[in-house]
Design a protein around this motif. Structure first.
Motif, PDB file in Angstrom:
ATOM      1  N   UNK A  29      13.607  73.484  41.101  1.00  0.00           N
ATOM      2  CA  UNK A  29      13.274  72.888  42.499  1.00  0.00           C
ATOM      3  C   UNK A  29      11.896  72.898  42.818  1.00  0.00           C
ATOM      4  N   UNK A  30      11.091  73.735  42.037  1.00  0.00           N
ATOM      5  CA  UNK A  30       9.465  73.547  42.501  1.00  0.00           C
ATOM      6  C   UNK A  30       8.959  72.501  41.464  1.00  0.00           C
ATOM      7  N   UNK A 103       7.152  66.865  39.308  1.00  0.00           N
ATOM      8  CA  UNK A 103       8.300  66.099  38.728  1.00  0.00           C
ATOM      9  C   UNK A 103       9.494  66.322  39.290  1.00  0.00           C
ATOM     10  N   UNK A 104      10.468  65.271  39.378  1.00  0.00           N
ATOM     11  CA  UNK A 104      11.932  65.113  39.895  1.00  0.00           C
ATOM     12  C   UNK A 104      12.755  65.209  39.025  1.00  0.00           C
ATOM     13  N   UNK A 168      21.982  76.622  27.587  1.00  0.00           N
ATOM     14  CA  UNK A 168      22.181  75.380  28.628  1.00  0.00           C
ATOM     15  C   UNK A 168      21.032  75.011  29.009  1.00  0.00           C
ATOM     16  N   UNK A 169      20.602  73.685  28.989  1.00  0.00           N
ATOM     17  CA  UNK A 169      19.425  73.414  29.795  1.00  0.00           C
ATOM     18  C   UNK A 169      19.413  71.962  30.565  1.00  0.00           C
ATOM     19  N   UNK A 170      18.509  71.637  31.037  1.00  0.00           N
ATOM     20  CA  UNK A 170      18.627  70.387  32.024  1.00  0.00           C
ATOM     21  C   UNK A 170      18.894  69.010  31.298  1.00  0.00           C
ATOM     22  N   UNK A 171      18.640  69.240  30.032  1.00  0.00           N
ATOM     23  CA  UNK A 171      18.925  67.848  29.317  1.00  0.00           C
ATOM     24  C   UNK A 171      20.218  67.790  28.891  1.00  0.00           C
TER      25      UNK A 171
END
Lengths: 473, 454
Positions: A29-30, A103-104, A168-171
Motif C-alpha cells: 500500500x505504501x 511504485x504501484x 507467496x509473493x506479489x509476483x
C-alpha cells in the motif's frame, strides 16, 4: 507429502488465496515494489543421553509468519506467531510503513509452484516411538564407552525437525515445501594421567531415520570415542609454517569459512569481502574447484526452494582456481545485477533472508590420497578442525585443530594438540597443490548476523604447501 | 500494552496450564512475550527494518523424579493441552533422578531499573534516525573508513512470566536498546574491520558518536598489520577480548559443566587458581548488564555470586537441579534460551572486579608486549576441559608502553591455568558487552604468552 506427525495431522497453514492476496495488497500500500509472506510450522523432538541418563526430552511446535516488503534495496519486515488473517494484516501494515515509494505494483494471480527438488524422508523420524530414540542414543553411548576405559563421558544428542514452509509473493508465486532433518551428535571426553581430551562426531541430513543406514549410532559413538582416546597421547604442537594435509571432510569448514563467506553477495556488496571485484581472476591453484550445491539429495544443507521461493541450485564459486559466481539472494542479486543463485535463507520466520551457503564442497582431484601423504617429508596431518573464525574483509582465518598428527617422512606419526591453523583464504587456496580422489562431508550450524542455518562441508584429502600453525610448544 | 496488562495476560495462560497438573506431578510453565525492533542503515538510508512480536510457552513436568519438556508458540487452548500431553509423554522416557526438583516457596521480588515506561513512547522514526546517524558518523569518523558493513539500531521489550505447582508465580518486564556498527577501513588494498557498540535502557541514552568512534578507531589502527615474529611476550587484552575469554571461563564455572565432567575446575574449590588479587563475580542484579533479572529461568532470586575471591576458587554457579545434586542452594543461574528449551545453567553478568588502573597505565606497565583487540576462534581454541588455550589474534604491538605497529594473522597460546595465574592487572574500565550473554570487559594484563606469526 507425509501427513502424519506421530499419529497427528500436521495442521495446514490456514491461509486461503483471499487471505494471502489481502495481506500482499496491504503490504504494497505504501509503494513497495515487492511483497512476500513467509509462514512456517516446525515440529521437532530432541533428547540427550549424558552420563548414562536420558534427559532433556523435549518436543514442541513453533510457528509464525512474516511479511516482507521491498523497495529497491530497502527491506521492511514484520512477523508474528499469531497466524490469523487479522494478525497478518497488522504485520503487513507495519512492514508497509517501513518503506515509502511510489511504485504501484499489482499483486499477480497466485500460481502454485512445486519445489524443483525434494528431499523426502524415507523413514519419518516423527513417527518413531520415543523408545526408538532412546535406543539410538543408548547404542551410540555404549559404543563410545567400549572404545577404551579412558572414556569418561559420552553425551549423545538426537534431534529431528519437520519444517513446513509456505511462501507467496506479489509476483504470483505460491508454494509449500516440507523439509525433514535428522541429526545425531556425539561428544566424548576421555581422561588419562591428568590429560583430558574430547572427541566429536555429528552426522545429519535432510533425511529421516535412513540417516542411520549410512551412520549407524554405534559408529557415531565409536568415532567420537576413538578421537578422544587418540588425542590423549597428543604432544603439544609445534609453531611455525608447515605443509598441512587435511583429511577428507576435515578441511571443509576451512573452505566454508575462508572462501565461502567472502563469496556471499551481501558481504561482497558492502566491500567487506576479500574476493570483491575479483571474478575472472585466478586466485586458487588450477586444480581447485569449489561449489555450493543446495540440490545434493538429502544433504544437511539442502532444500528445494530457498527461503524466498527460488529453486535450489549448484553454484560454482571457484573453477580451476578462478573466482566465478557469488552466492546471492533476491535483494543482493538485484543490487549487484547478478543471477539469483537461490541462496536466500533464514533461520526461521523471525528473520529476514540473507545469502547463505548450503552444502559447500571442494571437488575431488586426481591424486592418490596415500601418495599425497607419502610425499610430505615433514608436516601436519589434520583430521578435524573445530569451529573456525574468519574476517571476510581480510580473509584472515583461524581454526583450531581438534584431531591432528605430525607427518614425518611421509608417515602419520605423533598426535598433536592445542594448535591452530592461521592464514587467509586467498593465500591458502593458492597453495593447494594436491587434491585426493576421495571425498567426505561434515555437518554443522553456520551462524551469521545472529541466524543459524544447517550447512554441510565436503572435501577430498587436500594438501596446502605452507600455512602457519599456531602451536603451544 | 501496559506493563501490568502484558504480564497478567501471560500469567493467566500459565495459571491455566499449572491448574491441569495431576496429583503427584510437579508442573512449571514459563512464558515470554517480546517485541523486537531492528533497523539497519546503509548509504544514509534504511537498509532494513524489522519489527516483531513473539510469544511462547514452555512446560516442564516432573513425575516420579522424571522430567519432560514441551513448548508451543500457539497459545490456543488446544495447543496448550497438546503441549502438556507431550511433556507428560516425554517424562515417561526420562531417567529418574532425585535432583529433578522444581524450586519454590519464596516470594518473587522485583528489580528496579530494568524497564522504563518511556521506552514505549519512542517511535520507529527515532529508531531509524539513530541507525542512520550511526552509519553516517562511522563513515565520517576517519578518512581511512571506506565503508560500513552493518550499522544497526536494535531493541527488545520482553515480558517473562512463570508459574508452578510449587508456588512460584511472577512476571517482570525489561527493555534494552543498543547500537552496533562494524567499520571497514582500507589502505594499500587491504581492508580491516572492527566493531563499535553501545547499550542503554532508553534509545535516547545511546551514544552514537562513541559507538562510531570506537568502531573506526579499532578498524583504522589495524591497517598495515603484518605477521609478528614469534616470541614470548606480555599480552594486554582489550575489553572485547577479555569478554571473549570470560565467556569460556564462565561456562567452565557452571556446576553443570563440573558435574558432567566438562570442567577443568572440578574438585578445585578452595584452591588458588588465579593471581592473588583476582576476583571474579557473577551478578544477576547489576542492571547495567544485559542479563539482569529479578529471578532466573526457573523463578529463583538472582544474586551476587563471588566465584573466585582473591585468586581462590570459592564456588560454582547453580540452578535448582545442580544445586540439589550438590546439596547446596541455587545461585539463581538457571538460564533459558527462550521458551523452547528447558532451564540450563549459565552466567548472568560475569565480570572481573575492576582494578585501579586505566588502560593507558596498563600499557605502560606492560612496556613491551602485544595488545590483543580481537580474539578469533575462542570456542575451539580455548578448551575449558583440557585447559588448552590457543587462539587467533589481531591487535598491535606495545613498545615503550604505547601502542605501536599493527599485527595480523597472529596466534596467542598458553594454558588456561597459566593464563589465570598470570593475570598481572585488571583495568578500571569495566563495561558490560553482549558477548556470551552479558560479559564484563576490562583491559587485562597477562604475563608472557606465546605469540606466533610467520
Amino acid at each position: 507429502m507425509v501427513p502424519l506427525v506421530g499419529s497427528r495431522a500436521v495442521e495446514p497453514l490456514a491461509l486461503d488465496d483471499d487471505d494471502v492476496r489481502a495481506v500482499l495488497v496491504e503490504a504494497l500500500r505504501s509503494g513497495g515494489d515487492f511483497a512476500e509472506i513467509y509462514a512456517e510450522t516446525r515440529r521437532g523432538r530432541s533428547l540427550r543421553l549424558d552420563d548414562r541418563k536420558v534427559e532433556d526430552l523435549s518436543s514442541g511446535l513453533d510457528r509464525g509468519a512474516g511479511v516482507r516488503v521491498l523497495r529497491g534495496q530497502q527491506s521492511a519486515y514484520a512477523y508474528t506467531n499469531v497466524l490469523t488473517r487479522a494478525s497478518l494484516l497488522d504485520a503487513a501494515k507495519v512492514a508497509a510503513a517501513g518503506v515509502s515509494g511510489s511504485a504501484s505494483v499489482r499483486v499477480a494471480d497466485l500460481t502454485t509452484v512445486q519445489p524443483p527438488f525434494t528431499h523426502p524422508a524415507a523413514r519419518d523420524p516423527l513417527a518413531a516411538d520415543r523408545g526408538v530414540l532412546v535406543d539410538i542414543v543408548r547404542a551410540a553411548e555404549e559404543a563410545a564407552r567400549a572404545v577404551d576405559g579412558a572414556v569418561r563421558q559420552a553425551t549423545i544428542t538426537y534431534a529431528d525437525v519437520r519444517q513446513e514452509v509456505f511462501l507467496a509473493n506479489s509476483e504470483g508465486h505460491r508454494s509449500t515445501e516440507e523439509r525433514v532433518r535428522t541429526r545425531l551428535v556425539a561428544h566424548v571426553v576421555a581422561a588419562r594421567d591428568g590429560v583430558i581430551q574430547t572427541g566429536f562426531e555429528g552426522p545429519g541430513g535432510c533425511v529421516g531415520h535412513e540417516l542411520f543406514d549410512d551412520h549407524p549410532p554405534e559408529q557415531v559413538g565409536r568415532r567420537a570415542g576413538q578421537q578422544a582416546v587418540t588425542m590423549l597421547a597428543a604432544a603439544f604442537a609445534p609453531s611455525g609454517e608447515f605443509t598441512v594435509v587435511l583429511a577428507p571432510g576435515g578441511g571443509g569448514v576451512l573452505f566454508h569459512e575462508a572462501c565461502g563467506h567472502g563469496m556471499e553477495a551481501d558481504i561482497v556488496a558492502k566491500g567487506a569481502s576479500v574476493y570483491q571485484g575479483r571474478q575472472g581472476e585466478r586466485i586458487g591453484t588450477p586444480i581447485f574447484t569449489g561449489v555450493d550445491d543446495a540440490t545434493v539429495p538429502g544433504g544437511w544443507g539442502s532444500y528445494g526452494f530457498d527461503d524466498e521461493g527460488v529453486a535450489a541450485q549448484r553454484t560454482v564459486l571457484f573453477e580451476d582456481g578462478v573466482c566465478t559466481d557469488y552466492l546471492s539472494d533476491r535483494l543482493r542479486a538485484a543490487g549487484l545485477g547478478i543471477h539469483d543463485s537461490g541462496n536466500g535463507r533464514r533461520q526461521s520466520y523471525a528473520n529476514l533472508p540473507i545469502p547463505r551457503m548450503s552444502n559447500s564442497y571442494v571437488l575431488p582431484g586426481q591424486d592418490d590420497p596415500a601418495e599425497i601423504l607419502r610425499s610430505v617429508p615433514r608436516g601436519i596431518y589434520c583430521k578435524g578442525l573445530g569451529g573456525g573464525q574468519v574476517d571476510p574483509a581480510s580473509g584472515d582465518f583461524v581454526f583450531g585443530m581438534t584431531e591432528a598428527y605430525l607427518i614425518e617422512n611421509g608417515a602419520v606419526t605423533q598426535p598433536i594438540r592445542g594448535a591452530n591453523l592461521v592464514g587467509d583464504g586467498p593465500t591458502a587456496i593458492s597453495r593447494i597443490d594436491a587434491l585426493g580422489t576421495d571425498f567426505e562431508t561434515r555437518q554443522g550450524i553456520c551462524g551469521k548476523d545472529g541466524q543459524g542455518v544447517p550447512v554441510a562441508f565436503g572435501t577430498p584429502t587436500l594438501r596446502i604447501t605452507k600455512i602457519t600453525v599456531g602451536g603451544t610448544a | 500494552m501496559t506493563e501490568a496488562a502484558a504480564a497478567e495476560e501471560l500469567l493467566t495462560v500459565l495459571d491455566r496450564i499449572v491448574d491441569r497438573a495431576e496429583p503427584g506431578e510437579g508442573l512449571e510453565a514459563f512464558g515470554i512475550d517480546e517485541t523486537d525492533t531492528s533497523v539497519k542503515a546503509y548509504d544514509g538510508d534504511v537498509e532494513s527494518l524489522s519489527s516483531a512480536r513473539t510469544r511462547g510457552v514452555g512446560i516442564r513436568l516432573v513425575s516420579d523424579e522424571r522430567v519432560g519438556y514441551a513448548y508451543t508458540a500457539d497459545l490456543s487452548e488446544e495447543a496448550l493441552a497438546e503441549a502438556l500431553e507431550e511433556a507428560r509423554a516425554n517424562a515417561r522416557f526420562a531417567t529418574p533422578d532425585e535432583a529433578n526438583v522444581l524450586p519454590g516457596g519464596s516470594e518473587l521480588g522485583a528489580l528496579e531499573g530494568l524497564y522504563d515506561p518511556a521506552f514505549e513512547a519512542v517511535g520507529v522514526e527515532r529508531k531509524v534516525e539513530l541507525a542512520v546517524a550511526l552509519e553516517q558518523a562511522t563513515r565520517s569518523a576517519a578518512p581511512e573508513i571506506k565503508g560500513v558493513d552493518s550499522a544497526q539500531y536494535g531493541d527488545g521489550v520482553r515480558t517473562a512470566a512463570i508459574a508452578s505447582t510449587t508456588g512460584v508465580r511472577g512476571a517482570y518486564r525489561r527493555a534494552d536498546a543498543w547500537l552496533a556498527v562494524e567499520a571497514l577501513a582500507q589502505a594499500g588494498g587491504v581492508t580491516t574491520a572492527a566493531y563499535g557498540l553501545d547499550i542503554a535502557k532508553l534509545p535516547d541514552l545511546l551514544d552514537v558518536e562513541a559507538a562510531a568512534r570506537e568502531a573506526a578507531t579499532r578498524a583504522v589502527r589495524l591497517l598495515g598489520g603484518r605477521k609478528p615474529a614469534s616470541a614470548k611476550v606480555p599480552v594486554v587484552l582489550d575489553p572485547f577480548a577479555t569478554a571473549s575469554l570470560l565467556e569460556v571461563l564462565g561456562a567452565a564455572l557452571t556446576a553443570d559443566s563440573v558435574q558432567r565432567g566438562r570442567s577443568m575446575f572440578a574438585g578445585r574449590v578452595g584452591d588458588a587458581i588465579a593471581a592473588g588479587d583476582v576476583t571474579l563475580v557473577d551478578d544477576g542484579r547489576r542492571v547495567d548488564g544485559l542479563a539482569a533479572a529479578p529471578w532466573d529461568g526457573e523463578g529463583v532470586a538472582t544474586g551476587r555470586t563471588v566465584l573466585v575471591e582473591d585468586g581462590v576458587l570459592r564456588r560454582f554457579m547453580h540452578n535448582a537441579y545442580t544445586a540439589a545434586k550438590d546439596r547446596v542452594a541455587s545461585t539463581g543461574n538457571a538460564s533459558r534460551a527462550g521458551f523452547k528449551s528447558p532451564p540450563g545453567v549459565s552466567p548472568t553478568n560475569l565480570f572481573l572486579e575492576p582494578g585501579d588502573e586505566p588502560a593507558d597505565a596498563i600499557l605502560r606497565r606492560a612496556g613491551t608486549g602485544f595488545y590483543c583487540q580481537q580474539i578469533m576462534g575462542v570456542h575451539s581454541g580455548a578448551n575449558p576441559i583440557s585447559g588448552d588455550f590457543s587462539v587467533g589474534a589481531a591487535g598491535l604491538m606495545i613498545r615503550d608502553g604505547e601502542l605501536a605497529e599493527p599485527v595480523r594473522e597472529a596466534s596467542i597460546a598458553s594454558t588456561i591455568p597459566d593464563l589465570l595465574t598470570g593475570i598481572a592487572a585488571v583495568g578500571s574500565d569495566l563495561r558490560f558487552l553482549p558477548v556470551g550473554g552479558a560479559t564484563g570487559g576490562t583491559t587485562l594484563l597477562l604475563d608472557a604468552m606465546t605469540l606466533s606469526g610467520a
